[in-house]
Every structure is written in structure tokens, then in C-alpha cells.
Enzyme design. Structure first.
Site, short mmCIF file in Angstrom:
data_model
loop_
_atom_site.label_atom_id
_atom_site.label_comp_id
_atom_site.label_asym_id
_atom_site.label_seq_id
_atom_site.Cartn_x
_atom_site.Cartn_y
_atom_site.Cartn_z
CE LYS A 145 2.41 5.28 7.80
NZ LYS A 145 1.02 5.16 8.29
CE1 TYR A 173 -2.39 3.35 2.35
CE2 TYR A 173 -3.76 2.47 0.59
CZ TYR A 173 -3.49 3.46 1.52
OH TYR A 173 -4.31 4.55 1.61
CG ASP A 224 5.97 3.75 0.44
OD1 ASP A 224 4.78 3.57 0.10
OD2 ASP A 224 6.29 4.46 1.41
P1 KE4 Z 1 -0.82 8.49 4.12
O1 KE4 Z 1 -1.34 9.11 2.86
O2 KE4 Z 1 -1.87 7.67 4.85
O3 KE4 Z 1 -0.11 9.49 5.03
O4 KE4 Z 1 0.37 7.47 3.71
C1 KE4 Z 1 0.10 6.46 2.77
C2 KE4 Z 1 1.10 5.35 2.93
C3 KE4 Z 1 2.14 5.25 2.02
N1 KE4 Z 1 3.07 4.26 2.11
C4 KE4 Z 1 3.01 3.36 3.11
C5 KE4 Z 1 4.06 2.28 3.17
C6 KE4 Z 1 1.98 3.41 4.09
O5 KE4 Z 1 1.95 2.49 5.08
C7 KE4 Z 1 1.01 4.43 4.00
C8 KE4 Z 1 -0.14 4.54 4.98
N2 KE4 Z 1 -0.18 3.54 5.99
C9 KE4 Z 1 -1.51 3.26 6.50
C10 KE4 Z 1 -1.35 2.17 7.58
N3 KE4 Z 1 -1.09 0.89 7.03
C11 KE4 Z 1 -2.21 4.45 7.01
C12 KE4 Z 1 -3.42 4.16 7.87
C13 KE4 Z 1 -4.69 4.59 7.21
O6 KE4 Z 1 -4.82 4.47 5.97
O7 KE4 Z 1 -5.57 5.06 7.95
#
Ligand code: KE4
Length: 443
Positions: free
Chosen positions: A272, A149, A244
């Protein structure tokens, strides 16, 4: 589903109210607890390793806002720094020295990074990095891995992990087939498939984007040679290699997974932890590519609140506190993560419940397996061998005892520098009760 519903009565009322005005009652799908059933828990306060829900129940928190809170909730240094900054202004829409300071610190910590652009989320970071890769190569195709993801940009919502995996969404409606057609997905850890793809279409591939640890399908480690093999394939075919590290950055090591495993990506996506709990993402990497980003170059990307002083301050304070000189607190968190993981493995053996537990740095994951001997190294295997129903029972057995884990089998767990040895002891004691309960409910 919890068996002590009165424990969560205000969360239940809050959820009913939220669903009236917010789709699904939440602002990000995984928070709706579809992966574990029952009513999502609403929280109102956090301090260090702990969070309190609206019913006043305290939890040891292993979600930590999905990773950002490396120092735990409301760390005094972070609160003081952002309070002082807020009194001086939260955003100017103009450059500040804080952005340069955080840029320099990230560049110092992450060897492959020569320049960085701050954005407001991991999604913006990966979306922009892929636009940059297409601009740099003049090519269209991007390669991602099933179950990984990278945020919710259209071209990445293809066989995605995290909330998409939790909800079992095949692919999201609204993503035009023409967009999805330019994203090729292969199984994580399948280097042969990647090599075959490059042999066949290498000249069309702009970029490969990969999580160095697949922590959006649970917790899957790269097989030896997988990541370095992808680096070699992209180099040989003139494609951009994007790591990533939105989740692994500053969590598995100060320099991320790339520092731990000696990788040299062209571009890195971050998020994060670099926001310390406020919205920050970043894409970064070799100067030759970053110099294509407007206004230095022609590739356009922008953001009203990108690099805003409040978020920069939270990120700077977090990274300086964790890695500024004495990194012993971070190392202790790594040791405690390993102790927690070892304890879960031991409980699986003691209660003869098959689990696959992984841990690197301050991250961990725990699959409940359908059968002894199952091994999960890819998304296909995660879907086939993980037992989300048994995980859900474990989740609620732990929540009922004041331990908050990720509300999905397809997510990872995190520790902060605030988690103590006593917290790990309490967590493992609760886990023993939960494992025993799983055994008795299976009889
Ligand atoms: P955000 O757009 O949610 O800040 O980041 C996206 C993203 C990109 N790359 C990786 C490896 C990530 O894990 C994420 C987002 N992680 C999720 C948790 N698995 C966010 C939680 C959510 O979607 O509420």
C-alpha cells in the site's frame, strides 16, 4: 441502498457494462458493494482528499484506494516524480538505484528491518514471507487469526477477513484441503488459545502471521499483551513471528505499529503506502532470514516488475514527503483522524445508536452494534455484534451527502495529509444527518 438513484445513473450503466466482461464487474470483490447493497460507484478522478464519480459527484474520500494514498490523490510531488520517471522508462527488469534508495529509507524508518525484498502486492509479500518462514524452520504449520486478511494466497484463504468476510464466504473453493490443513486459525486476541496450540504443536509451527490491528474485520485493537505474548511464544518455540503491516505500515506511525508498540518481529510484510498508489509489496526483516532468499540463498521468489522504477519512485516520493523531514502534515492527519473518531462516538451517544469507534494514527473504524454494551474484540464478536445492515444505511446516507466510506462494515477507514479541518467538519455534519436518519427510520 441509496434513495436518490438518479445520482448514480452513469455508475449503474457502467456496472452493467463491466459485468459483461469482468466477473462481478470489478477487479476486486469488495468493490462490488455487496457489503452495503446497491450499485458500486465508478470513479473517474481524484485530487487530494477528494474523488469524483462518473456522474460528477464529489466525495471526501476515506477509502484512499484501501490505504495507499497517504498524501491523497494525485499529489503534485508524486505526479511530477512518476511523470519524469516514466519519460526515462517504466521498467528494465534489471536493478536500479531507486530500489536501493527505497530499501534504505524503509530500513531507516522501521527498526526491526535489516533487509527487504520488493514484490508487487501485499499478497505476494505475505505468501513469500510464509515460504521464507517454512524454509528457515523446516516446519510446515502456519498460524493465522480468524478475520485477519493477508491477501489471497491459498494457505491464507482460511477464515480470512476483508472481502471474504464481507461476502460471508466460509472458505474459498479451489483451496485444496491439504493446503488448508496446514493453516491453523485461532481467535484474534486469544493468547491463551495460542499458548495452548504452541504447548501442543509448537515444534511443528513455522510461523505466526498477524495484523497488529485487525482492520480486515472492521477495526479491532490488540488487547494489552496479545502481540508481545505472541512474540514470546514464537521465540520460545523457534517459530517465525510475522507482522502483517501491509495496512498499518506508515499509517499508524512512520515505523508502523511495531514502532508504536515496541515490537520486534522476525519478518514484516508491507504494501500500500510504500507504493504511493502504484503496485508495490515487500517482505522484510532480520538479515539471518532474508539471506535465505534467492539468489543470496535457496528460497526462490521472483517477479518481472518487482522493484520497477515507476513504483519505486511513487513510494520514495510518498515516504520522503510524509516523513522526510517535516512530519507535521502526518501528525495533523493523526489529530484529524482522532477528531473524526471522537465526533462519531459523540453522535452515537447523542442519537443513542450504539457504535464502537476505534482510531490509531491515520486509520479508524466504526462498528454499528446490535446492542448497547456489545464489545468487539474478535472476529466471532464482529460477526455476532456488528450490524452490517445499519452500517449499509449509514454508508449510503453518507455517500448521498458526498462522503465516501468503506463499502463494508468489515473494513477500516483512512485519512490522508490532504484532509483538512473543514473536511472533518463537513464529514461530521453529514454524519449527524445520517445518524438522525437512522433514528427516524428505526421509529
Ligand atoms: P494486496 O494483495 O491486496 O495488495 O494486499 C493484501 C493484504 C495483505 N495484508 C493486509 C493486512 C491487507 O489489508 C491486505 C489487503 N487489504 C484489502 C483491504 N482490506 C485490499 C482491498 C481489496 O482486496 O480490494
Amino acid at each position: 441502498m441509496s434513495v436518490v438513484t438518479e445520482r448514480y445513473s452513469r455508475s449503474q450503466a457502467d456496472y452493467a457494462a463491466a459485468r459483461e466482461v469482468i466477473p462481478g464487474g470489478v477487479n476486486s470483490p469488495v468493490r462490488a458493494f455487496r457489503g452495503v447493497g446497491g450499485t458500486p460507484i465508478f470513479f473517474e478522478r481524484g485530487q487530494g482528499a477528494y474523488v469524483w464519480d462518473v456522474d460528477g459527484n464529489r466525495y471526501i474520500d476515506y477509502v484512499l484506494s484501501w490505504g495507499p494514498l497517504l498524501l491523497g490523490h494525485a499529489h503534485p510531488a508524486v505526479v511530477e516524480a512518476i511523470t519524469l520517471q516514466a519519460q526515462r522508462g517504466t521498467s528494465f527488469g534489471a536493478p536500479t538505484e531507486l530500489e536501493t534508495e527505497l530499501a534504505r529509507l524503509v530500513i531507516e524508518l522501521v527498526p526491526s528491518i535489516e533487509q527487504i525484498r520488493f514484490v508487487n502486492s501485499g499478497t505476494e509479500a505475505t505468501m513469500s514471507a510464509l515460504r521464507l518462514a517454512r524454509a528457515a524452520t523446516g516446519r510446515r504449520l502456519i498460524v493465522k487469526f480468524n478475520g485477519c486478511y493477508h491477501g489471497h494466497a491459498d494457505m491464507l484463504l482460511v477464515q480470512a477477513g476483508s472481502g471474504v468476510a464481507t461476502l460471508g464466504l466460509p472458505d474459498s473453493p479451489g483451496v485444496p484441503p491439504s493446503v488448508a490443513a496446514e493453516t491453523i486459525t485461532i481467535e484474534y486476541n486469544d493468547l491463551d488459545a495460542a499458548a495452548a496450540l504452541f504447548a501442543n504443536r509448537g515444534a511443528e509451527i513455522a510461523a505466526v502471521i498477524v495484523e497488529p490491528i485487525a482492520a480486515n474485520m472492521g477495526f479491532v485493537l490488540p488487547k494489552p499483551g496479545f502481540l508481545s505474548g505472541l512474540r514470546e511464544l514464537t521465540q520460545a518455540h523457534g517459530a517465525i513471528f510475522i507482522l502483517d503491516e501491509v495496512m498499518t505500515g506508515f499509517r499508524v506511525a512512520a515505523g508502523g505499529a511495531q514502532a508504536l508498540w515496541g515490537l520486534d518481529p522476525d519478518l514484516t510484510c508491507l504494501g500500500k503506502v510504500i507504493g504511493g498508489g502504484l503496485p508495490v509489496g515487500a517482505y522484510a526483516g532480520k538479515r539471518q532470514f532474508m539471506q535465505l532468499v534467492a539468489p543470496a540463498g535457496p528460497m526462490y521468489q521472483a517477479g518481472t516488475l518487482s522493484g520497477n522504477p515507476l513504483a519505486m519512485t511513487a513510494g520514495l516520493t510518498t515516504l520522503r514527503t510524509a516523513f522526510g523531514g517535516d512530519a507535521s502534515a502526518f501528525q495533523q492527519a493523526v489529530t484529524r483522524t482522532a477528531r473524526l473518531a471522537d465526533g462519531l462516538r459523540m453522535l452515537g451517544e447523542r442519537y443513542r445508536i450504539p457504535v464502537q469507534v476505534g482510531n490509531v494514527g491515520t486509520m479508524f473504524g466504526c462498528y454499528f452494534l446490535r446492542q448497547e454494551g456489545n464489545q468487539i474484540t474478535s472476529y466471532a464478536e464482529a460477526k455476532a455484534y456488528a450490524d452490517p445492515q445499519r452500517y449499509a444505511r449509514f454508508f449510503w446516507a453518507m455517500a448521498d451527502q458526498g462522503i465516501y466510506l468503506a463499502p463494508s462494515q468489515f473494513e477500516a477507514g483512512f485519512l490522508s495529509t490532504a484532509h483538512s479541518d473543514a473536511d472533518i467538519d463537513e464529514t461530521l455534519a453529514a454524519a449527524e444527518v445520517a445518524f438522525a436518519g437512522l433514528v427516524s427510520s428505526a421509529e
